[in-house]
Design a protein around this motif. Structure first.
Motif, PDB file in Angstrom:
ATOM      1  N   MET A  20       0.842  -1.303  -0.082  1.00  0.00           N
ATOM      2  CA  MET A  20      -0.072  -0.075  -0.171  1.00  0.00           C
ATOM      3  C   MET A  20       0.671   1.108   0.042  1.00  0.00           C
ATOM      4  SD  MET A  20      -3.183  -1.177   2.743  1.00  0.00           S
ATOM      5  CE  MET A  20      -3.758   0.599   2.711  1.00  0.00           C
ATOM      6  N   GLY A  21       2.078   1.159   0.864  1.00  0.00           N
ATOM      7  CA  GLY A  21       2.749   2.281   0.604  1.00  0.00           C
ATOM      8  C   GLY A  21       3.541   2.684  -0.529  1.00  0.00           C
ATOM      9  N   LEU A  22       3.782   1.580  -1.320  1.00  0.00           N
ATOM     10  CA  LEU A  22       4.496   1.828  -2.604  1.00  0.00           C
ATOM     11  C   LEU A  22       3.527   2.473  -3.552  1.00  0.00           C
ATOM     12  CD1 LEU A  22       6.772  -1.100  -3.033  1.00  0.00           C
ATOM     13  CD2 LEU A  22       7.438   1.198  -2.876  1.00  0.00           C
ATOM     14  N   ILE A  36       0.587   4.126  -2.957  1.00  0.00           N
ATOM     15  CA  ILE A  36       0.197   5.505  -2.705  1.00  0.00           C
ATOM     16  C   ILE A  36       1.433   6.463  -3.156  1.00  0.00           C
ATOM     17  CG2 ILE A  36       0.012   7.146  -0.834  1.00  0.00           C
ATOM     18  CD1 ILE A  36      -1.479   4.929   0.701  1.00  0.00           C
ATOM     19  N   ALA A  37       2.573   5.994  -2.883  1.00  0.00           N
ATOM     20  CA  ALA A  37       3.901   6.909  -3.253  1.00  0.00           C
ATOM     21  C   ALA A  37       3.777   6.701  -4.680  1.00  0.00           C
ATOM     22  CB  ALA A  37       5.081   6.211  -2.799  1.00  0.00           C
ATOM     23  N   LEU A  38       3.654   5.671  -5.645  1.00  0.00           N
ATOM     24  CA  LEU A  38       3.779   5.828  -7.201  1.00  0.00           C
ATOM     25  C   LEU A  38       2.526   6.853  -7.695  1.00  0.00           C
ATOM     26  CD1 LEU A  38       4.606   4.624  -9.502  1.00  0.00           C
ATOM     27  CD2 LEU A  38       2.731   2.602  -9.472  1.00  0.00           C
ATOM     28  N   LEU A  39       1.476   6.586  -6.869  1.00  0.00           N
ATOM     29  CA  LEU A  39       0.184   7.522  -7.554  1.00  0.00           C
ATOM     30  C   LEU A  39       0.226   9.017  -7.343  1.00  0.00           C
ATOM     31  CD1 LEU A  39      -2.778   5.142  -6.661  1.00  0.00           C
ATOM     32  CD2 LEU A  39      -1.764   5.567  -8.790  1.00  0.00           C
ATOM     33  N   ILE A  40       0.981   9.317  -6.111  1.00  0.00           N
ATOM     34  CA  ILE A  40       1.148  10.741  -5.723  1.00  0.00           C
ATOM     35  C   ILE A  40       2.300  11.192  -6.714  1.00  0.00           C
ATOM     36  CG2 ILE A  40       2.248  12.325  -4.244  1.00  0.00           C
ATOM     37  CD1 ILE A  40       1.060  10.597  -1.898  1.00  0.00           C
ATOM     38  N   ALA A  41       3.356  10.167  -7.066  1.00  0.00           N
ATOM     39  CA  ALA A  41       4.262  10.883  -7.995  1.00  0.00           C
ATOM     40  C   ALA A  41       3.674  11.176  -9.443  1.00  0.00           C
ATOM     41  CB  ALA A  41       5.224   9.902  -8.070  1.00  0.00           C
ATOM     42  N   VAL A  87      -3.122  -1.102  -9.121  1.00  0.00           N
ATOM     43  CA  VAL A  87      -1.568  -0.896  -8.834  1.00  0.00           C
ATOM     44  C   VAL A  87      -1.316  -1.631  -7.810  1.00  0.00           C
ATOM     45  CG1 VAL A  87      -0.017   0.750  -8.514  1.00  0.00           C
ATOM     46  CG2 VAL A  87      -1.751   1.170 -10.157  1.00  0.00           C
ATOM     47  N   THR A  88      -2.101  -1.751  -6.602  1.00  0.00           N
ATOM     48  CA  THR A  88      -1.574  -2.366  -5.627  1.00  0.00           C
ATOM     49  C   THR A  88      -1.731  -3.950  -5.815  1.00  0.00           C
ATOM     50  OG1 THR A  88      -3.166  -0.933  -4.263  1.00  0.00           O
ATOM     51  CG2 THR A  88      -2.403  -2.847  -3.166  1.00  0.00           C
ATOM     52  N   SER A  89      -2.550  -4.478  -6.717  1.00  0.00           N
ATOM     53  CA  SER A  89      -2.413  -6.042  -7.001  1.00  0.00           C
ATOM     54  C   SER A  89      -0.962  -6.191  -7.799  1.00  0.00           C
ATOM     55  CB  SER A  89      -3.435  -6.220  -7.992  1.00  0.00           C
ATOM     56  OG  SER A  89      -4.470  -6.252  -7.525  1.00  0.00           O
ATOM     57  N   ALA A  90      -0.349  -5.306  -8.609  1.00  0.00           N
ATOM     58  CA  ALA A  90       0.741  -5.401  -9.389  1.00  0.00           C
ATOM     59  C   ALA A  90       1.900  -5.498  -8.367  1.00  0.00           C
ATOM     60  CB  ALA A  90       0.874  -4.573 -10.390  1.00  0.00           C
ATOM     61  N   ILE A  91       1.880  -4.412  -7.405  1.00  0.00           N
ATOM     62  CA  ILE A  91       3.009  -4.298  -6.318  1.00  0.00           C
ATOM     63  C   ILE A  91       3.251  -5.345  -5.569  1.00  0.00           C
ATOM     64  CG2 ILE A  91       3.928  -2.604  -4.683  1.00  0.00           C
ATOM     65  CD1 ILE A  91       2.996  -0.351  -6.230  1.00  0.00           C
ATOM     66  N   ILE A  92       1.957  -5.751  -5.137  1.00  0.00           N
ATOM     67  CA  ILE A  92       1.825  -7.032  -4.105  1.00  0.00           C
ATOM     68  C   ILE A  92       2.595  -8.531  -4.922  1.00  0.00           C
ATOM     69  CG2 ILE A  92       0.391  -8.703  -2.918  1.00  0.00           C
ATOM     70  CD1 ILE A  92      -0.740  -6.152  -1.585  1.00  0.00           C
TER      71      ILE A  92
END
Length: 232
Positions: A26-28, A30-35, A86-91
């Motif tokens: 989740m942290g990654l 949120i960081a990706l979407l903010i970026a 995106v969360t699915s892909a990062i996890i």
């Protein structure tokens, strides 16, 4: 069978490894979407400050501000739509940790599995992220054209992709790629069904953020169950 796989995954959510993967994912995300929002905002500002944009807008600064605000709001709305995929892909980057936790609790008889190389995990995660983003942007466009079909498009798209990628990643931890793909092809219907059952709660705000890690565990259970079935 599928429900049993899912319920076993839910029952293991007290596992510290599950929660650690969840917070990192989740942290990654949120960081990706903010970026992404910041990048779009920067791009719009650069575009509006160009000479041809100044000639087009002229002295009407309110129009430039409106375009800027509209671009940011659009990006935020798109981020909300893409957050769960995106969360699915990062996890997927951490699927190996989830699978190891599942095996330690439910399949202790399995031989010890060496951890997947970080480079391989990153490549798989980037590939899956690219596929998910393209598929969900396409699904979003189709949903705007046919809004009544929006939830079904979301469920079918993400169910198919999540089932295919998570299952094959779980399978390739224990067998060669060719065998993993053959097993997937043999049980593609039930795997897609499991993926859709994962995708439905993914469309519920907040709840959907917990589903990818449960999906990773569920497809690990499903793989172990399906590979034990006779192939004939």
């Amino acid at each position: 069978m599928i429900l049993s796989d899912f319920l076993k995954s839910v029952a293991q959510f007290d596992d510290p490894k599950f929660r650690r993967v969840l917070w990192r994912g989740m942290g990654l995300t949120i960081a990706l979407l903010i970026a992404a929002c910041l990048l779009v905002n920067f791009g719009i500002n650069q575009l509006l400050s160009s000479a041809w944009a100044a000639n087009l807008i002229g002295d009407q600064s309110w129009l430039g501000a409106l375009i800027n605000i509209g671009g940011v709001l659009f990006t935020i709305a798109l981020s909300i739509w893409l957050m769960v995929p995106v969360t699915s892909a990062i996890i997927a980057l951490f699927l190996d940790e989830v699978a190891q936790a599942v095996e330690a609790r439910h399949y202790p008889h399995l031989p010890k599995q060496t951890a997947t190389k970080l480079q391989d995990q990153i490549l798989v995660g980037i590939r899956f992220l690219g596929i998910l983003l393209l598929a969900n942007i396409g699904a979003l466009i189709l949903s705007m054209i046919l809004p009544l079909l929006a939830p079904f498009v979301f469920w079918a798209t993400n169910g198919y992709l999540m089932g295919r990628e998570y299952f094959q990643m779980a399978a390739m931890r224990r067998m060669p790629r060719a065998q993993a793909q053959e097993l997937y092809q043999r049980h593609q219907g039930s795997i897609w069904t499991a993926g859709i059952l994962m995708a439905i709660p993914m469309s519920i705000p907040l709840v959907g953020l917990f589903i990818p890690i449960l999906g990773a565990a569920t497809f690990t259970h499903q793989f172990e169950r399906l590979r034990a079935w006779p192939s004939g």
